[in-house]
Design a protein around this motif. Structure first.
Motif, PDB file in Angstrom:
ATOM      1  N   SER A   8      41.212  32.421  31.996  1.00 41.80           N
ATOM      2  CA  SER A   8      40.186  31.377  31.987  1.00 41.80           C
ATOM      3  C   SER A   8      39.586  31.166  30.595  1.00 41.80           C
ATOM      4  O   SER A   8      38.980  30.139  30.338  1.00 41.80           O
ATOM      5  CB  SER A   8      39.088  31.705  32.999  1.00 41.80           C
ATOM      6  OG  SER A   8      38.481  32.941  32.680  1.00 41.80           O
ATOM      7  N   ASN A  51      34.601  23.265  35.408  1.00 46.01           N
ATOM      8  CA  ASN A  51      35.258  24.459  35.951  1.00 46.01           C
ATOM      9  C   ASN A  51      36.272  24.137  37.040  1.00 46.01           C
ATOM     10  O   ASN A  51      36.467  24.907  37.968  1.00 46.01           O
ATOM     11  CB  ASN A  51      34.234  25.480  36.448  1.00 46.01           C
ATOM     12  CG  ASN A  51      33.409  26.046  35.321  1.00 46.01           C
ATOM     13  OD1 ASN A  51      33.911  26.206  34.203  1.00 46.01           O
ATOM     14  ND2 ASN A  51      32.159  26.320  35.575  1.00 46.01           N
ATOM     15  N   ASN A  68      38.429  30.477  39.276  1.00 44.42           N
ATOM     16  CA  ASN A  68      38.120  31.845  39.726  1.00 44.42           C
ATOM     17  C   ASN A  68      39.382  32.709  39.805  1.00 44.42           C
ATOM     18  O   ASN A  68      39.321  33.912  39.579  1.00 44.42           O
ATOM     19  CB  ASN A  68      37.345  31.859  41.035  1.00 44.42           C
ATOM     20  CG  ASN A  68      38.085  31.248  42.187  1.00 44.42           C
ATOM     21  OD1 ASN A  68      39.096  30.564  42.011  1.00 44.42           O
ATOM     22  ND2 ASN A  68      37.591  31.464  43.394  1.00 44.42           N
ATOM     23  N   ASN A  71      40.212  33.847  36.305  1.00 44.40           N
ATOM     24  CA  ASN A  71      39.344  34.954  35.884  1.00 44.40           C
ATOM     25  C   ASN A  71      39.925  36.315  36.239  1.00 44.40           C
ATOM     26  O   ASN A  71      39.483  37.331  35.715  1.00 44.40           O
ATOM     27  CB  ASN A  71      37.957  34.829  36.514  1.00 44.40           C
ATOM     28  CG  ASN A  71      37.082  33.852  35.795  1.00 44.40           C
ATOM     29  OD1 ASN A  71      37.155  33.714  34.586  1.00 44.40           O
ATOM     30  ND2 ASN A  71      36.251  33.151  36.538  1.00 44.40           N
TER      31      ASN A  71
END
Length: 80
Positions: A8, A51, A68, A71
């Motif tokens: 990310s 995002n 996510n 990440n």
């Protein structure tokens, strides 16, 4: 860049080498089926705003993953 960083954090147009996947087993299995294996080079093609998903290239395959999930994928710098 640090020696190890999250997918990310990789800027558009940059590449990295997958070092580790830290998601749950089911997510890891799916990522591996899509080509996310250790020592594989991955490139960020584009990022959605706010995002949103990240557009990636692994070999000749292009796909998008959620922020996510990105990440949970750790990279080392790709040698230029």
């Amino acid at each position: 860049m640090p020696l190890l960083y999250k997918l990310s954090q990789l800027p558009e147009g940059e590449s990295g080498i997958i070092k580790n996947l830290t998601s749950g087993d089911l997510v890891n299995e799916r990522l591996k089926a899509l080509g996310f294996e250790k020592k594989t080079i991955i490139k960020v093609l584009r990022r959605a705003k706010y995002n949103g998903p990240i557009h990636l290239q692994i070999g000749s395959t292009e796909l998008m993953i959620r922020e996510n999930t990105a990440n949970e994928i750790y990279l080392e710098p790709a040698k230029s």
